[in-house]
Design an enzyme around this catalytic site. Structure first.
Site, PDB file in Angstrom:
ATOM      1  CG  HIS A  56       0.171   6.198  -0.682  1.00 12.46           C
ATOM      2  ND1 HIS A  56      -0.929   6.802  -1.269  1.00 12.46           N
ATOM      3  CD2 HIS A  56      -0.282   5.631   0.467  1.00 12.46           C
ATOM      4  CE1 HIS A  56      -1.989   6.611  -0.502  1.00 12.46           C
ATOM      5  NE2 HIS A  56      -1.632   5.890   0.537  1.00 12.46           N
TER       6      HIS A  56
ATOM      7  CD  GLU B  55      -4.941   6.500   2.168  1.00 14.29           C
ATOM      8  OE1 GLU B  55      -4.610   5.294   2.275  1.00 14.29           O
ATOM      9  OE2 GLU B  55      -4.127   7.428   2.309  1.00 14.29           O
TER      10      GLU B  55
ATOM     11  CG  HIS C 112      -1.673   1.254   1.435  1.00  7.66           C
ATOM     12  ND1 HIS C 112      -2.979   1.414   1.017  1.00  7.66           N
ATOM     13  CD2 HIS C 112      -1.322   2.424   2.021  1.00  7.66           C
ATOM     14  CE1 HIS C 112      -3.392   2.636   1.324  1.00  7.66           C
ATOM     15  NE2 HIS C 112      -2.403   3.259   1.944  1.00  7.66           N
ATOM     16  CD  GLU C 113       1.967   3.533   3.666  1.00 12.30           C
ATOM     17  OE1 GLU C 113       2.227   4.602   3.085  1.00 12.30           O
ATOM     18  OE2 GLU C 113       0.954   3.385   4.375  1.00 12.30           O
TER      19      GLU C 113
END
Length: 276
Positions: free
Chosen positions: A138, A201, A134-135
């Protein structure tokens, strides 16, 4: 298109910060203060662009680690970064007991991933892979620059407003105007945070699930993190709450103004609906 939009938002935020500095300068000293305000605004822009990541990591008291310090974490970051086509980011661990994680930096070549000690101890390997994926999403989408700059600017909004309240003189220090500005500062900072879009997100969850090979690990991690983050405060400024994978409990009543995350339950439902 997604990257172009983020670049546009970053430019808009930096321009807004400069405009805010000029407006505050004029309120405090009229035209004579515009030049110093311009210099301060330029300095804040440079600080936000080049050092916002260091500010965020310092706030978390994060320590950079190498492959021998935490081999399992390092290997997960290295594998997923390669899968995402990203250069290896710097890896940090914060001693905070509240479980959370964030990515920061101004571009993929100058990026970092940070996890808290609480998260490191709580998650299984599959769940940790989901969080790291997930990070890294980003980072790939270049969300990290706009997030860290927004955090710096949100803090600057409050600081500059208080400067008007306490530093004004003469006719420009109208008590009513100054009081209104002071009351609006947290709201303005919150709206600034909202401008970075909650949809990022969902998109990071989607790509993170693809990188990890499944959305189940991330979904399980989100469920754990959301539950524990409601119990254990994370001592960071409200303005930085947008950076974390789940909204942290900061212990401040103003935190709700800075909420930039969609409901965790909705994120989990979307992840579980994804096929392997």
């Amino acid at each position: 298109m997604y990257k172009m939009m983020n670049n546009f938002k970053t430019t808009l935020l930096l321009s807004g910060l400069m405009g805010l500095c000029l407006a505050v300068g004029y309120l405090l000293g009229g035209q004579a203060a515009l030049l110093p305000a311009l210099v301060i605004g330029a300095g804040m822009n440079l600080l936000a662009y080049f050092f916002s990541d260091k500010i965020a990591l310092a706030t978390m008291r994060a320590v950079q680690i190498g492959p021998n310090d935490d081999p399992a974490l390092w290997q997960i970051v290295q594998t997923l970064a390669g899968r995402a086509g990203l250069p290896m980011p710097r890896v940090y661990i914060s001693p905070a007991p509240a479980p959370n994680a964030f990515a920061t930096g101004r571009n993929p070549k100058h990026s970092a991933v940070c996890v808290t000690q609480g998260l490191r101890q709580m998650l299984s390997r599959d769940e940790l892979e989901g969080v790291i994926a997930h990070e890294l999403s980003h980072i790939k989408h270049r969300d990290i620059l706009i997030s860290t700059i927004a955090a710096v600017i949100a803090g600057a909004v409050t600081w500059l407003t208080y400067l008007v309240f306490w530093g004004g003189s003469g006719r420009r220090s109208n008590p009513l105007v100054a009081l209104i500005l002071m009351l609006l500062a947290p709201l303005a900072a919150g709206l600034l945070q909202m401008a970075i879009s909650r949809s990022r997100e969902f998109e990071a969850d989607r790509l993170g699930a693809e990188l990890a090979g499944s959305g189940r690990g991330l979904a399980q991690a989100l469920q754990k993190l959301d539950a524990m983050s409601r119990r254990i405060p994370l001592p960071v400024p409200d303005a930085q709450s947008n950076m974390f994978i789940v909204a942290p409990l900061t212990g401040s009543d103003m935190a709700k103004l800075f909420m930039t995350h969609p409901p965790t339950n909705e994120r989990i439902e979307r992840l579980l609906r994804m096929r392997r």
